[in-house]
Design a protein around this motif. Structure first.
Motif, short mmCIF file in Angstrom:
data_model
loop_
_atom_site.label_atom_id
_atom_site.label_comp_id
_atom_site.label_asym_id
_atom_site.label_seq_id
_atom_site.Cartn_x
_atom_site.Cartn_y
_atom_site.Cartn_z
N VAL A 21 6.33 104.33 -59.96
CA VAL A 21 7.35 103.41 -59.47
C VAL A 21 6.72 102.06 -59.16
CG1 VAL A 21 8.91 102.92 -57.54
CG2 VAL A 21 8.91 105.16 -58.61
N GLY A 23 4.07 100.83 -60.52
CA GLY A 23 3.75 100.18 -61.78
C GLY A 23 4.98 99.52 -62.39
N VAL A 24 6.12 100.29 -62.39
CA VAL A 24 7.36 99.76 -63.00
C VAL A 24 7.80 98.51 -62.27
CG1 VAL A 24 9.81 100.22 -63.29
CG2 VAL A 24 8.14 101.95 -63.94
N LEU A 25 7.74 98.52 -60.94
CA LEU A 25 8.30 97.41 -60.18
C LEU A 25 7.35 96.21 -60.13
CD1 LEU A 25 10.06 99.20 -57.19
CD2 LEU A 25 11.03 98.41 -59.35
N ALA A 26 6.02 96.47 -60.09
CA ALA A 26 5.10 95.38 -59.79
C ALA A 26 4.44 94.78 -61.01
CB ALA A 26 4.05 95.89 -58.81
N ARG A 27 4.19 95.59 -62.05
CA ARG A 27 3.48 95.06 -63.21
C ARG A 27 4.34 94.08 -63.98
NH1 ARG A 27 -1.99 95.25 -63.63
NH2 ARG A 27 -2.70 97.09 -62.52
N ARG A 28 3.70 93.04 -64.61
CA ARG A 28 4.48 92.06 -65.35
C ARG A 28 4.33 92.29 -66.85
NH1 ARG A 28 2.30 86.73 -62.72
NH2 ARG A 28 3.73 85.71 -64.15
N VAL A 33 4.38 98.59 -67.97
CA VAL A 33 5.60 99.16 -67.38
C VAL A 33 5.98 100.42 -68.13
CG1 VAL A 33 8.06 98.77 -67.06
CG2 VAL A 33 6.46 96.98 -66.48
N ILE A 40 5.87 108.44 -64.29
CA ILE A 40 7.02 109.02 -63.55
C ILE A 40 7.46 110.32 -64.23
CG2 ILE A 40 9.42 108.65 -62.96
CD1 ILE A 40 8.81 105.67 -62.73
N LEU A 94 7.19 90.13 -68.42
CA LEU A 94 8.59 90.43 -68.10
C LEU A 94 9.23 89.30 -67.31
CD1 LEU A 94 8.42 94.21 -67.19
CD2 LEU A 94 9.46 93.19 -69.19
N ASP A 95 8.46 88.55 -66.55
CA ASP A 95 9.06 87.49 -65.75
C ASP A 95 9.61 86.36 -66.61
OD1 ASP A 95 8.55 88.84 -63.58
OD2 ASP A 95 6.92 87.59 -62.80
N MET A 97 11.21 86.88 -69.32
CA MET A 97 12.41 87.36 -70.06
C MET A 97 13.60 87.50 -69.11
SD MET A 97 10.84 90.07 -72.69
CE MET A 97 9.37 90.55 -71.86
N ALA A 98 14.32 86.38 -68.95
CA ALA A 98 15.49 86.43 -68.07
C ALA A 98 16.70 85.83 -68.78
CB ALA A 98 15.18 85.69 -66.77
#
Lengths: 102, 712
Positions: A21, A23-28, A33, A40, A94-95, A97-98
């Protein structure tokens, strides 16, 4: 297998799940991810097998096998998407890609 | 009992022949006439068989009743009661099929056969067959020969359908169908204006009465608890399940139909004009069958009329009064006609008046018996007049006839027999039937009875004798005039297809009266099984016929009245014969006396009824009433319409301003704004950042897991 031994496995699963979790939330990096999602899923697999062993049933192991197969497919699709994103943008951050922002 | 139970086939045969003639008639060697004749011959044979089986049916019912009687009575009692009249019911043959249904009301059609229906089957098929045969010569070579026979077939089919109608709705349908055929056949030679005018007049005058018929049918439908079934309606009327007021209103409505169809005053005016049609048509439709449809309607719904007009207990009622007026009025007009067919037409009007009067005084059997005999001798007279006219090419007795007995001996003999039968000379048909009506007027009814109508009947008999003698003299005696005196083309006797029907009808005119010989000591030599056979077989016996009521009775033969009526008839003949043969009496009185001139003028102008209809009623409708209606239309109706329109516009504007613009639009706008606002609020969480979504997902899962643990 007794209850004490079971706890060890559940603890291992919980730790793995939390790592995933995080890794999914914090890694960019999108690849990391995806790897965290694998963590998980494997945490869940440990739980399934542990409970299956507790009850002396193969159902847990069988179900874990299904999860592994589906995880493989999911990683395949996910990596393909990541690859295409990389080709378009030369980045898998990921940051950046919005585009779906409302 | 095949023919009785399958009598519904009888109207179907001419229906089939109608279509066959229409589609294939022109290609047949005889142009379709042979199809019509064959169809009617089969119908006639079946009608005869039906009559024979009906006889058996009645006899069986009587036999059963006698056995029952003997079972319930001791032997001694049976001996004593052997002479007594045993009452018995005859079950009518009733078949009904659902025509269509609407809601829970079933509209049915089918057949209802009892005495009067069976009798009418015989009359209609016999006369129709003879008229078919006669027509092959009479309208031979006509340009619409095939269509003529097609319509004769259609008429026969609808008339047969009418007499075996099971419901008032079926009766109404067939009633309109015979009216249509009458219209088409009166206007057969429509190239001449008077003919098509006459056809229209017949059609439109009958419409007036049809309104009454439709009203009557509807009133009876609701009065009898939503049914068109004739048996049920009669049964309920007789048993008193329908209130007297409803029956009275229904009877009055139906009277209008009777007056128009059966040529009763004051709607009789179409009938003499209908003589514009071919003579065989006049014989079939306007003398023997269609015009008695009104009489048959009353006879069929006699329970309704008997109770509605309180026939059994009163001494005067609309039916009898109209009949009586018609007897005298029709006979009066017959005196001044020079057209032989018009004399016969007014004579038909007058005789139909007798039938209506008979029904009005409660002499049901007498009316139907007179219908039966009248069909025979009046059809004979019409066909005879057609035979004469065929030979001299004219219907005018004063201009083109005279002395015809020398040229046409066969027609002369048959015409004479039918004339005597109509006048009512012993022992020809008219004597027995007319006498029964007179006896009915004398003996039936409540306090005081219908004595006044006896007087009317006797006066009518006198007038009948006189005008028929006049007609007979002008046609067959004296010196030939006009076409009859044509030296190069002298009149000649008609061919066999005209003369044979005349022989048959004059034979029936002689014999038909014996069908209902009175049961009386003056005729005690008559064997038991022969007297009052007509009454025995053809009067309905059952709960649906007013004979079960105490107020219904059968008149007895009265030798006094029979003698008086015969003497009066002879007197009428003698008076007219004296006037014409011996030149006695005040000839030329119309020139000398003003009163006589006025009287003559009134008769020539047919009581000014046509003038009243066309010049007063129609002109008023066309003139002042139309103008008034136009003014009313322009001022009042248009005002209303304009007002309605203005109000509608104002209302529309108000609705637009106040309701649509303010309320409805606000609602619509409000919902849009609400959607947008909520969308604006919600878009905040739509960041497009995958990890934020994932965070929400995990947070929500954690919360749900927490809730799950707490709840469990």
């Amino acid at each position: 297998m007794d209850d004490l031994l079971l706890n060890q496995f559940l603890l291992l699963g919980a730790v793995l799940f939390c790592l995933g979790v995080y890794g999914v939330l914090a890694r960019r990096n999108a690849v990391l991810v995806l790897m965290s999602i694998e963590l998980i899923l494997n945490a869940v697999n440990i739980n399934l097998i542990a409970f299956g062993a507790l009850h002396g049933s193969v159902a847990g192991a069988v179900f874990a096998l299904f999860v592994i197969a589906i995880a493989a497919a999911e990683v395949g699709v996910g990596l393909a998407i990541v690859l295409l994103i990389y080709r378009n943008r030369r980045s898998v951050d990921l940051d950046d890609m919005a585009e779906m922002k409302g | 009992m095949f023919f009785l139970e399958h009598a519904y086939l009888i109207p179907l045969i001419p229906t089939a022949s109608f279509f066959l003639i229409l589609f294939f008639g022109k290609r047949m060697p005889k142009k379709g006439a042979e199809i019509g004749i064959a169809a009617l011959a089969i119908c006639f044979a079946m009608a005869l068989a039906t009559n024979v089986q009906w006889r058996d049916h009645v006899n069986k019912a009587e036999h059963r009743a006698e056995e029952q009687y003997q079972l319930t009575h001791t032997e001694a009692g049976a001996e004593a009661g052997a002479e007594e009249h045993i009452e018995f019911d005859v079950e009518p043959i009733h078949e009904s099929w659902t025509w269509w249904s609407s809601g829970n009301v079933e509209f049915s059609a089918g057949m209802l056969l009892d005495g009067p229906g069976v009798m009418m089957l015989f009359v209609v098929t016999l006369i129709s067959l003879l008229v078919h045969v006669y027509s092959t010569d009479y309208v031979g070579g006509d340009r619409r020969y095939t269509h003529y026979f097609a319509f004769l077939s259609l008429f026969s089919a609808s008339m047969l359908g009418l007499v075996m109608s099971e419901s008032t709705l079926q009766l109404l349908t067939c009633w309109e169908l015979v009216g249509l055929c009458s219209f088409a056949l009166i206007g057969h030679w429509w190239e001449e204006k008077p003919n098509s005018d006459a056809a229209l007049k017949a059609f439109i005058t009958n419409r007036v009465g049809d309104v009454g018929l439709i009203c009557g049918v509807i009133i009876l439908f609701f009065g009898a608890g939503q049914t068109f079934d004739i048996l049920t309606i009669n049964q309920m009327a007789v048993s008193g399940d329908i209130s007297h007021l409803v029956l009275l209103v229904a009877s009055c409505s139906l009277m209008a139909a009777v007056m128009s169809k059966s040529g009763q005053f004051i709607l009789h005016t179409w009938l003499p004009d209908a003589m514009a049609g071919p003579t065989p048509v006049s014989a079939l439709i306007h003398a023997a069958t269609m015009v008695v449809a009104g009489i048959y309607l009353v006879a069929r719904l006699y329970g309704v009329f008997f109770e509605g007009f309180s026939i059994g207990t009163s001494s005067v009622n609309p039916l009898a009064v109209i009949g009586a007026v018609t007897v005298i009025g029709g006979a009066g007009l017959a005196f001044v006609q020079n057209d032989i067919k018009k004399v016969l037409a007014y004579s038909t009007v007058s005789q139909l008046g007798y039938m209506a009067m008979a029904l009005g005084v409660g002499a049901w059997t007498a009316a139907l018996f007179h219908l039966f005999t009248h069909a025979m001798f009046k059809a004979g007279l019409f066909l005879g007049s057609g035979s004469v006219a065929h030979s001299v090419h004219s219907f005018d007795m004063k201009e083109d006839m005279g002395g015809m007995r020398k040229f046409m001996p066969k027609t002369f003999v048959t015409f004479t027999i039918c004339t005597l039968a109509l006048i009512g000379i012993v022992p020809l048909a008219g004597f027995w039937s007319k006498d029964e009506i007179l006896a009915g007027a004398e003996q039936l009814g409540g306090p005081g009875g219908y004595k006044a109508f006896l007087v009317v009947g006797l006066i009518g008999a006198f007038m009948t004798a006189a005008y028929m003698t006049r007609c007979w003299y002008l046609t067959f005696w004296g010196e030939p005039r006009g076409h009859a005196a044509d030296e190069e083309h002298p009149p000649h006797e008609s061919g066999p297809s005209i003369v044979v029907p005349l022989y048959i009808l004059s034979g029936m005119s002689m014999l038909a009266g014996f069908a209902n010989l009175p049961n009386t000591r003056f005729l005690s030599w008559v064997p038991d099984g022969i007297a009052v056979r007509f009454e025995h077989y053809y009067e309905p016996k059952g709960e649906y016929f007013p004979a079960v009521l105490g107020s219904f009775s059968h008149p007895d033969f009265n030798i006094g009245i029979a003698l008086v009526s015969t003497v009066i008839g002879a007197l009428g003949i003698a008076l007219a014969a004296g006037w014409y043969f011996k030149d006695l009496g005040p000839h030329g009185i119309t020139r000398r006396s003003k009163a006589a001139r006025i009287g003559h003028q009134v008769l020539v102008q047919k009581y000014y009824l046509d003038w009243l209809y066309t010049d007063v009623i129609v002109a008023a409708v066309k003139g002042p009433i139309a103008r008034g209606a136009y003014w009313f239309n322009q001022k009042a109706l248009d005002g209303v319409v304009d007002g309605a329109a203005t109000t509608a516009v104002r209302t529309g504007r108000f609705v637009y301003d106040k309701i649509d613009q303010s309320i409805v639009d606000t609602l619509v706008d409000g919902s849009g704004a609400a959607a947008e606002g909520s969308g604006q609020g919600l878009r905040r969480i739509q960041t497009g950042r995958v990890q934020q979504y994932a965070a929400l997902l995990f947070a929500a899962t954690a919360v749900l897991a927490g809730v799950f643990i707490i709840v469990i």
